[in-house]
Write an enzyme that holds these catalytic residues in place. Structure first.
Site, short mmCIF file in Angstrom:
data_model
loop_
_atom_site.label_atom_id
_atom_site.label_comp_id
_atom_site.label_asym_id
_atom_site.label_seq_id
_atom_site.Cartn_x
_atom_site.Cartn_y
_atom_site.Cartn_z
N ARG A 137 30.24 15.09 101.61
CA ARG A 137 28.96 15.83 101.47
C ARG A 137 28.17 15.69 102.76
O ARG A 137 27.50 16.62 103.21
CB ARG A 137 28.17 15.29 100.29
N SER A 191 24.12 12.61 80.33
CA SER A 191 24.96 13.51 81.12
C SER A 191 25.32 14.76 80.34
O SER A 191 25.50 14.72 79.13
CB SER A 191 26.25 12.81 81.55
N ARG A 200 41.09 -12.73 113.54
CA ARG A 200 39.80 -13.40 113.29
C ARG A 200 39.84 -14.84 113.76
O ARG A 200 38.88 -15.36 114.33
CB ARG A 200 39.45 -13.35 111.80
N HIS A 237 29.46 6.83 86.52
CA HIS A 237 29.88 8.15 86.00
C HIS A 237 29.69 9.19 87.09
O HIS A 237 30.58 10.00 87.37
CB HIS A 237 29.04 8.50 84.76
N ASN A 238 28.54 9.15 87.73
CA ASN A 238 28.26 10.14 88.77
C ASN A 238 29.13 9.93 90.00
O ASN A 238 29.53 10.90 90.66
CB ASN A 238 26.78 10.12 89.15
N TYR A 244 31.49 12.71 91.60
CA TYR A 244 31.60 13.11 93.02
C TYR A 244 33.07 13.18 93.43
O TYR A 244 33.50 14.11 94.11
CB TYR A 244 30.91 12.08 93.92
N LYS A 285 25.90 5.06 84.07
CA LYS A 285 25.66 6.47 84.44
C LYS A 285 25.83 6.66 85.95
O LYS A 285 26.33 7.69 86.41
CB LYS A 285 24.25 6.89 83.99
N VAL A 318 13.45 21.58 82.07
CA VAL A 318 14.56 22.17 81.30
C VAL A 318 15.28 21.10 80.46
O VAL A 318 15.53 21.30 79.27
CB VAL A 318 15.60 22.83 82.24
C1 6PG Z 1 25.19 14.72 84.76
C2 6PG Z 1 25.00 14.95 86.23
C3 6PG Z 1 23.55 14.98 86.56
C4 6PG Z 1 23.23 15.64 87.88
C5 6PG Z 1 23.79 14.93 89.08
C6 6PG Z 1 23.89 15.79 90.30
O1 6PG Z 1 25.85 13.74 84.45
O2 6PG Z 1 24.70 15.52 83.96
O3 6PG Z 1 25.62 13.94 86.95
O4 6PG Z 1 23.06 13.67 86.43
O5 6PG Z 1 23.66 16.95 87.85
O6 6PG Z 1 22.93 13.87 89.33
O7 6PG Z 1 24.04 14.93 91.34
P1 6PG Z 1 23.93 15.33 92.85
O8 6PG Z 1 22.70 16.17 93.01
O9 6PG Z 1 23.83 14.05 93.57
O10 6PG Z 1 25.18 16.09 93.15
#
Ligand code: 6PG
Length: 471
Positions: free
Chosen positions: A291, A130, A448, A187-188, A192, A184, A14
């Site tokens: 998670r 992204s 320590r 970014h992720n 989260y 990136k 996709v």
């Molecule tokens: C993006 C998202 C993409 C993806 C994630 C999902 O920027 O378009 O971050 O890279 O949807 O990797 O990450 P998880 O499966 O770890 O939640």
């Protein structure tokens, strides 16, 4: 003469199919490659004109169809597949060709591949993309890292296909080697953190204020029209009223979705690497842990039966909504602050030469963490390149100062009423610790030294000290 295409793309899932159609929409000719015949046929059909979009299952045909230097993007699953695709392409490539990995590859893999391909005269880019499938089709945020001189060849295509913010493309050359994949990854990590926070706020509104899905929809929609404007708040508002096509009763789809959240690893990598570099990112760490806790469904069900939970004392809706908006705004800022701090420190460690303002700029549209806040973040780092932390930027001090008390009140409310708000409380704790001139870690130093003679430093004298502690 046989027609040669401007751009090549391997992996017609996709994301790949959408990306290549986006390239073609922007006036470039593009050629796709996938082992799967059906995907190749589907792309040719959707492209409509083989002079603009064509594809083949053969790596050789694919490579030979491209203009040199060839610009080949891979949108295949991260990991071994990337290596095997590269090996499949290599015999057909010429020196000067360019391979771009658009997946979420681990940054050290990118460094390894870059070094290997350099020996073959091929430029390699790690370029995180992204924005999901829709972003790939209509305009993603793209985070490329690699050879600066080779970037000139891909720049026009990336700038054309990327999302635009006020007409400015959401793509920029970020730095050498794995700089793009690292950005990136973080970014992720931020993604989260923001997702965890929006979920907690949903929980507290529901449990503390008995908000219905319709009310949650209205609240998040209103927030999205204000300073919390962001892709994640926007889609969340829509999620609340999504009908459940498998259940004709009135219950919304969200209530039927299992509360076990999966992960592919990028958030965990962000946390792991932050630990390696000694950079605190607790809002991201806890999002990863949540998670993991969510996956322990059976254990949670069993443990839930053992302990009494405080009965939630309801909070008046208007008051709760105000606290929630302010707390969410506060914790969003703190989460971006941590991620950007990680990028700045990692840049020094790995010599990426990252410009934080530029990163914030290309996150303003197209990507999953796009938000109104990023325009202000961009300005903050444009105004002070060496800003050590977003929290000390004068414009952000005001924003944080005016919302932190709501974060405190909501964290206290969650704690008293047994509603877990770990992302919010970790954000608050990070803020309180980062802004404390004195922390109790002097005691840790004493401990320590007590049990391990690890020495300590003093406030009143230079040097390293050890004490023979009295038993
Ligand atoms: C993006 C998202 C993409 C993806 C994630 C999902 O920027 O378009 O971050 O890279 O949807 O990797 O990450 P998880 O499966 O770890 O939640």
């Amino acid at each position: 003469m046989e027609q040669k295409y401007d751009f090549g793309l391997v992996g017609l899932g996709v994301m790949g199919r959408n990306f290549i159609l986006n390239v073609a929409d922007n006036g470039f000719t593009a050629f796709g490659n996938d082992l799967d015949n059906e995907k190749v046929d589907a792309l040719i059909k959707e492209g409509g004109d083989v002079e603009k979009v064509n594809a083949s299952t053969s790596a050789k045909t694919f490579v030979n169809a491209l203009k040199t230097p060839r610009k080949i993007m891979l949108l295949v699953p991260a990991g071994k597949v990337v290596d095997s695709v590269i090996e499949g392409l290599l015999p057909h490539l010429d020196k000067g060709d360019i391979i771009i990995d658009g997946g979420n590859s681990f940054f050290t893999d990118t460094d390894r591949r870059e070094a290997y391909l350099e020996t073959r005269g091929i430029s390699f880019f790690g370029a995180g993309v992204s924005g999901g499938a829709k972003g790939a089709r209509r305009g993603p945020s793209i985070m490329p890292g690699g050879s600066k001189s080779a970037y000139a060849h891909i720049k026009p295509i990336f700038e054309a296909v990327s999302a635009k913010f006020n007409g400015e493309p959401c793509v920029a050359y970020l730095g050498p080697k794995s700089a793009g994949n690292y950005v990136k990854m973080v970014h992720n990590g931020i993604e989260y953190g923001l997702m965890q926070l929006t979920s907690e706020i949903y929980d507290v509104l529901k449990k503390g204020g008995s908000f219905t899905n319709e009310e949650l929809h209205a609240t998040y929609t209103k927030w999205n029209a204000g300073r919390l404007q962001s892709f994640l708040v926007e889609i969340t508002s829509k999620i609340f009223i999504q009908k459940d096509e498998l259940n004709l009763s009135k219950i919304g789809l969200l209530d039927q979705i299992s509360d076990k959240a999966k992960q592919k690893g990028t958030g965990k990598w962000t946390s792991q690497n932050a630990m390696d570099l000694g950079i605190p990112v607790p809002s991201i760490d806890i999002a990863v842990s949540m998670r993991e806790i969510s996956a322990l469904k059976e254990e949670r069900i069993a443990a839930d039966k053992i302990y009494d939970r405080p009965k939630v004392s309801p909070m008046e809706k208007v008051k709760l909504e105000k606290l929630a908006e302010e707390a969410l705004y506060f914790s969003f800022i703190v989460t971006y602050a941590q991620g950007l701090h990680q990028l700045a420190d990692a840049s020094k460690e790995y010599n990426y030469q990252l410009e934080i303002a530029q990163i914030a700029k290309i996150w303003r549209a197209g990507c999953i963490i796009r938000a109104g806040l990023l325009a202000d973040i961009t300005k903050a780092f444009q105004g002070d390149k060496n800003l050590p932390n977003l929290l000390v930027s004068p414009t952000f001090v005001k924003k944080v100062q005016s919302t932190v008390s709501s974060a405190r009140e909501l964290v206290a409310y969650g704690a008293t009423n047994g509603i877990p708000l770990p992302g919010l409380s970790n954000s608050l704790t990070y803020f309180d610790a980062y802004t404390s001139a004195r922390l109790p870690l002097n005691l840790i130093q004493a401990q320590r030294d007590y049990f391990g003679s690890h020495t300590y430093e003093r406030l009143d004298k230079e040097g390293v000290f050890h004490t023979e502690w009295e038993d």
